[in-house]
Design an enzyme around this catalytic site. Structure first.
Site, PDB file in Angstrom:
ATOM      1  N   GLU A  21      -2.752  14.419  11.111  1.00  0.00           N
ATOM      2  CA  GLU A  21      -3.728  14.198  10.069  1.00  0.00           C
ATOM      3  C   GLU A  21      -5.013  14.443  10.716  1.00  0.00           C
ATOM      4  O   GLU A  21      -5.478  14.123  11.332  1.00  0.00           O
ATOM      5  CB  GLU A  21      -3.537  12.769   9.524  1.00  0.00           C
ATOM      6  CG  GLU A  21      -2.313  12.448   9.317  1.00  0.00           C
ATOM      7  CD  GLU A  21      -2.112  10.986   9.054  1.00  0.00           C
ATOM      8  OE1 GLU A  21      -3.243  10.257   9.072  1.00  0.00           O
ATOM      9  OE2 GLU A  21      -1.118  10.295   8.728  1.00  0.00           O
ATOM     10  N   HIS A  41      -0.206   2.779  11.404  1.00  0.00           N
ATOM     11  CA  HIS A  41       0.964   3.318  11.376  1.00  0.00           C
ATOM     12  C   HIS A  41       1.163   4.694  12.656  1.00  0.00           C
ATOM     13  O   HIS A  41       0.148   5.107  13.033  1.00  0.00           O
ATOM     14  CB  HIS A  41       1.409   3.997  10.158  1.00  0.00           C
ATOM     15  CG  HIS A  41       0.335   5.291   9.502  1.00  0.00           C
ATOM     16  ND1 HIS A  41      -1.160   4.827   9.271  1.00  0.00           N
ATOM     17  CD2 HIS A  41       0.422   6.519   9.287  1.00  0.00           C
ATOM     18  CE1 HIS A  41      -1.697   5.776   8.869  1.00  0.00           C
ATOM     19  NE2 HIS A  41      -0.840   6.942   9.113  1.00  0.00           N
ATOM     20  N   HIS A  65       0.901  -1.321  -0.102  1.00  0.00           N
ATOM     21  CA  HIS A  65      -0.021   0.041  -0.076  1.00  0.00           C
ATOM     22  C   HIS A  65       0.824   1.169  -0.064  1.00  0.00           C
ATOM     23  O   HIS A  65       1.620   1.649   0.966  1.00  0.00           O
ATOM     24  CB  HIS A  65      -0.886  -0.076   1.391  1.00  0.00           C
ATOM     25  CG  HIS A  65      -2.025   0.916   1.223  1.00  0.00           C
ATOM     26  ND1 HIS A  65      -1.666   2.210   1.452  1.00  0.00           N
ATOM     27  CD2 HIS A  65      -3.328   0.721   1.182  1.00  0.00           C
ATOM     28  CE1 HIS A  65      -2.891   3.038   1.229  1.00  0.00           C
ATOM     29  NE2 HIS A  65      -4.018   2.170   1.317  1.00  0.00           N
ATOM     30  N   HIS A  95      -2.737   4.961  14.555  1.00  0.00           N
ATOM     31  CA  HIS A  95      -3.994   4.805  13.914  1.00  0.00           C
ATOM     32  C   HIS A  95      -3.944   3.792  12.941  1.00  0.00           C
ATOM     33  O   HIS A  95      -2.776   3.420  12.462  1.00  0.00           O
ATOM     34  CB  HIS A  95      -4.581   6.057  13.614  1.00  0.00           C
ATOM     35  CG  HIS A  95      -3.759   6.865  12.810  1.00  0.00           C
ATOM     36  ND1 HIS A  95      -2.697   7.597  13.146  1.00  0.00           N
ATOM     37  CD2 HIS A  95      -3.677   7.269  11.593  1.00  0.00           C
ATOM     38  CE1 HIS A  95      -2.018   8.312  12.291  1.00  0.00           C
ATOM     39  NE2 HIS A  95      -2.564   8.201  11.214  1.00  0.00           N
ATOM     40  N   HIS A 139      -5.614  12.572  14.146  1.00  0.00           N
ATOM     41  CA  HIS A 139      -4.664  11.761  14.482  1.00  0.00           C
ATOM     42  C   HIS A 139      -3.431  12.517  14.347  1.00  0.00           C
ATOM     43  O   HIS A 139      -2.984  12.779  13.310  1.00  0.00           O
ATOM     44  CB  HIS A 139      -4.637  10.561  13.500  1.00  0.00           C
ATOM     45  CG  HIS A 139      -5.887   9.783  13.617  1.00  0.00           C
ATOM     46  ND1 HIS A 139      -6.115   9.145  12.330  1.00  0.00           N
ATOM     47  CD2 HIS A 139      -6.833   9.449  14.345  1.00  0.00           C
ATOM     48  CE1 HIS A 139      -7.375   8.766  12.429  1.00  0.00           C
ATOM     49  NE2 HIS A 139      -7.696   8.708  13.599  1.00  0.00           N
TER      50      HIS A 139
END
Length: 431
Positions: free
Chosen positions: A336, A330, A287, A366, A360
């Protein structure tokens, strides 16, 4: 939706006139301007900023901007400006339900509510993050923000932004940016409107670099639309509201300040249809980092580390092989703040709804909730189309501090962290 004409090309040097010959040719400040207009320069960067970064317009207007009354301070309402000092910022992960549309008559200014901010408006670094909720158009009042440029992300209801440079019509799925200091009013095309605002105190937005991707992809310059000149020549008893140095002020003005008959320059409002974002993704495994979805970025003094990145997660194909496809767990030095325009976000299938938000912060862990992890870990990895979704993220190098309104309001989901508590220990020591 209102049909308007636009010019295209991100950051171009535009010229446009609502009356023929209103724009001077070959110079900016002639002794006399046609139609007895006044020439006025508008700068959002220093005079001496490098040419590649310099942003300014020349306006040719019916009256110069200096014709206005004295300013008086007014109640800031729920608008706040960084640094946020009214509440302590914990490392907790936060999520909020949508802010309700008010029942009383509320326009864009009265419906602005600050959720969080970081940096310092005086220091010209960081951002303010707001929501707007409204049920009527701005009537007899205009607004400008001296603290930062405004990125509009509508979630409910279409708008027309009437600005000094002309008109922009935007609806959910589109965004608009109004430069610092540009005067405007907001007209609702529907009964109600709700959306997100990112107030950028720092360097003006630029398009994200493509790097090894090459010459095409991501957000293309040609898809950004700018207004053509349109002016209001009306007199009356109007109000001009300013956000300046973190506070709101008002003054009386006897005419519409949107009286620019012609303009030329590269610091104008613009809009962009998020469906035109050319998404890049893996065609093999793993990803990729969410930076591949960056539409606009406000650079900081450190190369590659943004004052603010505006990132979108649009409909797209997912084909990664032998890969956990939702965003991985992560912790990140960047902070964020996310919102959802429509549909479902793949890492949060429950509780994160259109109009909602999450935060976050720096180094706060999260990732997918327990049910999403189980589902993705056992999914048939055939090509999958992510449909009917549009999430976005405001990502910043500075810690994002929620306001007292955000921390104490009824829309705060106090049980958000429970979505991870069902994650089970699977380790047995056996391969």
């Amino acid at each position: 939706m209102t049909e308007l004409n636009y010019m295209t090309g991100f950051g171009n040097e535009f010229e446009t006139e609502a009356l023929p010959g209103a724009l001077p040719v070959g110079q900016f400040s002639p002794q006399k301007v046609k139609y007895d207009l006044y020439a006025e320069q508008f700068n959002v960067t220093a005079f001496t900023a490098p040419r590649a970064d310099n942003r300014r317009n020349w306006f040719y207007r019916i009256r110069p901007s200096v014709i206005q009354g004295d300013y008086q301070a007014i109640d800031n309402g729920l608008i706040r400006t960084a640094p946020i000092t009214e509440a302590v910022t914990p490392p907790t992960m936060f999520r909020w339900d949508p802010v309700a549309i008010p029942s009383e008559q509320t326009d864009f200014i009265d419906g602005l509510k600050t959720m969080a901010a970081n940096g310092s408006a005086q220091g010209q670094a960081g951002v303010g993050i707001h929501v707007y909720v409204a049920n009527q158009s701005m009537q007899g009042r205009y607004f400008y923000n001296a603290d930062g440029e405004l990125l509009f992300v509508p979630q409910l209801g279409a708008l027309v932004l009437h600005t000094e440079c002309g008109k922009l019509a935007i609806k959910p799925g589109e965004i608009a940016v109004i430069p610092r200091g540009i005067k405007f009013k907001v007209e609702l095309l529907d009964d109600t409107a709700r959306g997100y605002i990112c107030e950028n105190y720092g360097n003006p937005y630029v398009l994200a670099e493509r790097g090894p991707v090459g010459a095409n992809g991501y957000a293309n310059d040609r898809d950004f639309q700018y207004p053509v000149a349109a002016f209001e020549d009306i007199e009356g008893d109007f109000e001009l509201v300013a956000k300046f140095n973190g506070n709101l002020f008002r003054c009386d003005i006897g005419h519409s300040p949107l009286d620019v008959v012609a303009w030329t320059g590269n610091s104008a409002p613009y809009k962009y249809d998020l469906s035109r974002f050319c998404t890049m993704n893996t065609v093999s495994y793993d990803h990729p980092d969410p930076s591949i979805f960056t539409v606009l970025t406000s650079p900081s003094g450190t190369p590659g580390v943004a004052n603010l990145d505006f990132v979108v997660f649009p409909p797209r194909w997912m084909v990664a092989e032998n890969t956990f496809r939702p965003p991985y767990y992560h912790r990140n030095i960047m902070s964020e703040f996310m919102g959802l325009i429509e549909g479902v976000y793949d890492a949060k299938e429950k509780g994160f709804v259109p109009g909602g938000m999450s935060l976050h912060n720096c180094m706060s862990p999260h990732g997918p909730e327990a049910d999403v992890f189980e589902k993705a870990s056992n999914a048939d990895l055939k090509p999958q189309r992510y449909e009917n979704t549009m999430a976005f993220m405001f990502e910043s190098r500075y810690v994002i501090s929620p306001t007292k309104f955000a921390l104490e309001g009824d829309h705060l989901q106090k049980d958000y962290a429970k979505c991870w508590q069902k994650i089970e220990k699977k380790f047995t020591g056996q391969a």
